[in-house]
Design a protein around this motif. Structure first.
Motif, PDB file in Angstrom:
ATOM      1  N   LEU A  15      30.744  29.546  36.639  1.00  0.00           N
ATOM      2  CA  LEU A  15      30.198  30.341  37.738  1.00  0.00           C
ATOM      3  C   LEU A  15      31.240  30.505  38.835  1.00  0.00           C
ATOM      4  N   ASN A  16      31.970  29.436  39.117  1.00  0.00           N
ATOM      5  CA  ASN A  16      33.004  29.470  40.147  1.00  0.00           C
ATOM      6  C   ASN A  16      34.115  30.452  39.772  1.00  0.00           C
ATOM      7  N   GLN A  17      34.558  30.430  38.522  1.00  0.00           N
ATOM      8  CA  GLN A  17      35.599  31.353  38.070  1.00  0.00           C
ATOM      9  C   GLN A  17      35.117  32.801  38.157  1.00  0.00           C
ATOM     10  N   MET A  18      33.895  33.029  37.741  1.00  0.00           N
ATOM     11  CA  MET A  18      33.350  34.387  37.775  1.00  0.00           C
ATOM     12  C   MET A  18      33.259  34.888  39.209  1.00  0.00           C
ATOM     13  N   ALA A  19      32.767  34.049  40.109  1.00  0.00           N
ATOM     14  CA  ALA A  19      32.675  34.437  41.516  1.00  0.00           C
ATOM     15  C   ALA A  19      34.059  34.749  42.079  1.00  0.00           C
ATOM     16  N   SER A  20      35.048  33.951  41.724  1.00  0.00           N
ATOM     17  CA  SER A  20      36.418  34.181  42.197  1.00  0.00           C
ATOM     18  C   SER A  20      36.976  35.495  41.673  1.00  0.00           C
ATOM     19  N   GLU A  21      36.750  35.764  40.385  1.00  0.00           N
ATOM     20  CA  GLU A  21      37.237  37.020  39.787  1.00  0.00           C
ATOM     21  C   GLU A  21      36.578  38.226  40.443  1.00  0.00           C
ATOM     22  N   LEU A  22      35.285  38.160  40.655  1.00  0.00           N
ATOM     23  CA  LEU A  22      34.574  39.272  41.282  1.00  0.00           C
ATOM     24  C   LEU A  22      35.047  39.474  42.717  1.00  0.00           C
ATOM     25  N   ARG A  24      37.996  38.737  43.931  1.00  0.00           N
ATOM     26  CA  ARG A  24      39.333  39.335  43.886  1.00  0.00           C
ATOM     27  C   ARG A  24      39.277  40.844  43.654  1.00  0.00           C
ATOM     28  N   HIS A  25      38.209  41.297  43.020  1.00  0.00           N
ATOM     29  CA  HIS A  25      38.050  42.729  42.759  1.00  0.00           C
ATOM     30  C   HIS A  25      37.217  43.421  43.836  1.00  0.00           C
ATOM     31  N   GLY A  26      37.034  42.747  44.971  1.00  0.00           N
ATOM     32  CA  GLY A  26      36.372  43.374  46.110  1.00  0.00           C
ATOM     33  C   GLY A  26      34.870  43.198  46.190  1.00  0.00           C
ATOM     34  N   ASP A  54      29.576  46.138  34.840  1.00  0.00           N
ATOM     35  CA  ASP A  54      30.958  46.589  34.729  1.00  0.00           C
ATOM     36  C   ASP A  54      31.882  45.409  34.430  1.00  0.00           C
ATOM     37  N   TYR A  55      31.643  44.297  35.074  1.00  0.00           N
ATOM     38  CA  TYR A  55      32.444  43.082  34.850  1.00  0.00           C
ATOM     39  C   TYR A  55      32.404  42.672  33.376  1.00  0.00           C
TER      40      TYR A  55
END
Length: 69
Positions: A15-22, A24-26, A54-55
């Motif tokens: 969950l933490n990685q996904m939140a970080s990736e999202l 970073r994409h605004g 979309d992710y």
């Protein structure tokens, strides 16, 4: 388990990685918010469904569970 959790686990991200990736994409979102969506404690807005779809490169209808493909 809903499709959001299923797709996240299939991708192999926390969950933490996904939140970080999202983020970073605004798309500012926390892992706690994602957890609430996965555990169906909160319902995302339509815009959020679209961004999450979309992710994962799926349709919002699939992510919500309206379609099986």
């Amino acid at each position: 388990m809903n499709r959001l959790a299923e797709l996240r686990k299939k991708r192999g991200v926390s969950l933490n990685q996904m939140a970080s990736e999202l983020t970073r994409h605004g798309f500012k979102i926390t892992d706690a918010t994602l957890s609430n969506y996965e555990n169906e404690k909160r319902e995302p807005k339509l815009e959020t469904w679209e961004l999450l779809a979309d992710y994962f490169n799926v349709t919002p209808q699939y992510l919500v569970g309206w379609l099986n493909e």
